[in-house]
Structures are given as structure tokens and as C-alpha cells.
Scaffold this motif. Sequence first.
Motif, mmCIF file in Angstrom:
data_model
loop_
_atom_site.group_PDB
_atom_site.id
_atom_site.type_symbol
_atom_site.label_atom_id
_atom_site.label_comp_id
_atom_site.label_asym_id
_atom_site.label_seq_id
_atom_site.Cartn_x
_atom_site.Cartn_y
_atom_site.Cartn_z
ATOM 1 N N UNK A 139 0.850 -1.181 0.000
ATOM 2 C CA UNK A 139 0.000 0.000 0.000
ATOM 3 C C UNK A 139 0.889 1.234 0.000
ATOM 4 N N UNK A 140 0.601 2.179 -0.903
ATOM 5 C CA UNK A 140 1.420 3.393 -0.976
ATOM 6 C C UNK A 140 0.955 4.465 0.008
ATOM 7 N N UNK A 141 -0.225 4.248 0.584
ATOM 8 C CA UNK A 141 -0.746 5.254 1.518
ATOM 9 C C UNK A 141 -0.786 4.782 2.965
ATOM 10 N N UNK A 142 -0.666 3.437 3.135
ATOM 11 C CA UNK A 142 -0.707 2.890 4.493
ATOM 12 C C UNK A 142 0.558 2.077 4.752
ATOM 13 N N UNK A 143 1.554 2.684 5.351
ATOM 14 C CA UNK A 143 2.819 1.988 5.632
ATOM 15 C C UNK A 143 2.577 0.726 6.463
ATOM 16 N N UNK A 144 3.236 -0.340 6.079
ATOM 17 C CA UNK A 144 3.105 -1.599 6.816
ATOM 18 C C UNK A 144 2.085 -2.546 6.245
ATOM 19 N N UNK A 145 1.216 -2.064 5.349
ATOM 20 C CA UNK A 145 0.234 -2.923 4.705
ATOM 21 C C UNK A 145 0.875 -3.573 3.469
ATOM 22 N N UNK A 146 0.957 -4.883 3.479
ATOM 23 C CA UNK A 146 1.543 -5.581 2.336
ATOM 24 C C UNK A 146 0.891 -6.956 2.166
ATOM 25 N N UNK A 147 0.622 -7.299 0.931
ATOM 26 C CA UNK A 147 0.154 -8.643 0.563
ATOM 27 C C UNK A 147 1.267 -9.307 -0.233
ATOM 28 N N UNK A 148 1.530 -10.564 0.044
ATOM 29 C CA UNK A 148 2.594 -11.289 -0.647
ATOM 30 C C UNK A 148 2.004 -12.527 -1.317
ATOM 31 N N UNK A 149 2.188 -12.614 -2.622
ATOM 32 C CA UNK A 149 1.741 -13.790 -3.376
ATOM 33 C C UNK A 149 2.933 -14.722 -3.550
ATOM 34 N N UNK A 150 2.814 -15.918 -3.003
ATOM 35 C CA UNK A 150 3.858 -16.940 -3.136
ATOM 36 C C UNK A 150 3.397 -17.926 -4.204
ATOM 37 N N UNK A 151 4.188 -18.047 -5.261
ATOM 38 C CA UNK A 151 3.809 -18.869 -6.414
ATOM 39 C C UNK A 151 4.827 -19.993 -6.571
ATOM 40 N N UNK A 152 4.478 -21.156 -6.080
ATOM 41 C CA UNK A 152 5.336 -22.329 -6.232
ATOM 42 C C UNK A 152 4.859 -23.168 -7.420
ATOM 43 N N UNK A 153 5.778 -23.947 -7.958
ATOM 44 C CA UNK A 153 5.435 -24.849 -9.054
ATOM 45 C C UNK A 153 5.721 -26.258 -8.570
ATOM 46 N N UNK A 154 4.683 -27.042 -8.467
ATOM 47 C CA UNK A 154 4.745 -28.360 -7.840
ATOM 48 C C UNK A 154 4.820 -29.476 -8.880
ATOM 49 N N UNK A 155 5.658 -30.461 -8.601
ATOM 50 C CA UNK A 155 5.739 -31.656 -9.454
ATOM 51 C C UNK A 155 5.376 -32.850 -8.583
ATOM 52 N N UNK A 156 4.291 -33.547 -8.939
ATOM 53 C CA UNK A 156 3.844 -34.642 -8.079
ATOM 54 C C UNK A 156 4.605 -35.937 -8.356
ATOM 55 N N UNK A 157 4.201 -37.019 -7.702
ATOM 56 C CA UNK A 157 4.897 -38.305 -7.798
ATOM 57 C C UNK A 157 4.949 -38.844 -9.221
ATOM 58 N N UNK A 158 3.949 -38.494 -10.028
ATOM 59 C CA UNK A 158 3.880 -38.996 -11.400
ATOM 60 C C UNK A 158 4.507 -38.030 -12.409
ATOM 61 N N UNK A 159 5.055 -36.929 -11.908
ATOM 62 C CA UNK A 159 5.688 -35.965 -12.798
ATOM 63 C C UNK A 159 4.731 -34.912 -13.337
#
Length: 216
Positions: A139-159
Amino acid sequence: MLTGFNITDYSKKTEDLTSTEMTEESIKKVLQRHRLSGSCHVVTFQLEFQILEIQNKENLSSVITDLSIVMEPTEYSELSEFVSRAEERRDLFMFFRGLHFFVEWCEYRKRTFKYFKDKYPDMVHLPKGACSLCMGIRSTSRPGFELVIVWRIQIDEEGKVSPVLDLLTKIPQRALELDKNRVIETAPLSFRTLLGVLGIEAAVECLIRLLHAGNE
């Protein structure tokens, strides 16, 4: 069809393992040793594998008896466990298919993060540049307000490769105390729902606009 692979070196050696008894029974046994080097976009690899072929009067059977995969150092830590599984199963198809779609998703993540960084330079930050696994929205108007998008790429047991996105919130304690409707607390779950309805890009855009509206 898998595209994006570039084979830079290849060699093959064969060894005839047919014994005298096999010859008398019209059985032929051949061991092929293959070695190849190549890349898939920015990820480089070296493969060594053996194929045992046994042919008789009626049919020909082939089986991979050994597979070794060496990956060049990469920032994609998810690949290490995947490579070990492919080696253990001696599954070349799983390796090529999994690597192809993994890199495709990585490139898409990079393009998407860059798009939002370019569109909202004052709000969006990427800790490690376009190759980041996460994207911060401040947020540019509220210091300390932040959202974080964590984008992982998963490979399962079968690929099988799939994206996994999570939302983390960094909100001042005072704001949390004032959030009587638990909007902030339920934001991660709401974001997952939004992803299922809108898709990745539209869901992220919606999130940024929501925080941007709060800046006005």
C-alpha cells in the motif's frame, strides 16, 4: 508434442550380449548405451541411460536398465527431488514431460510478475527480480500494509506439474485488532477461491486493484 528442447551432443554405443545358446535359439540380446546433453530453455542437463533389447522369432522387447541425470546448478530447487524420482523409476518420458511443463510454468510466472511490476511499479516489488517466487503488493498510503503472493510450481509423484499460489498478509497489529469481520484473516482462503473462479492473472489483478482502491 514437447517443444523447447535443444540437444547439443549425443552418442550411442552398442554391445552384443548374445550367447552361443541364445544364437542357437534365435535370440539376440543387445545393450545400448546412450549419452546426450541438452537444454530446455535455461535449464541444462546431461543424460546417460542403458537400453536392453531382447529379440526372438516372435517379438522385440526393450527396457531401460539404468538412468543417470545430471542437472546444471539452477535456482529451481523443486527439480532436485523430481530428477531423483525419474532416475529411480528409470522413466525418460516422465523426465522430459515434467521438465518441459515445469519450465513452461516458470516462464509464465516470470512474464506475469514482470507484467504487474511494469503496470504497478509503485505498488509491486519482486525481491529477486523477475525470477522471484513471490511478489509483494504494498500500500502506498498505508505503511506496513503488504500482501505477498507466493507462487510455487509443484511436481507430483507422477511428474505432473501444477502451480500452487498462496497469499500471505503483512498487516500492522493495530489494523488486525480493528478487523472485526476477519477480512484479513480469511484473505488467503478468499484468494484461493478467487483463483478458481477468475484464473491467475485476473485474480492477481483484482487483488492489486483492491489494495490500490484503498490508497485513494
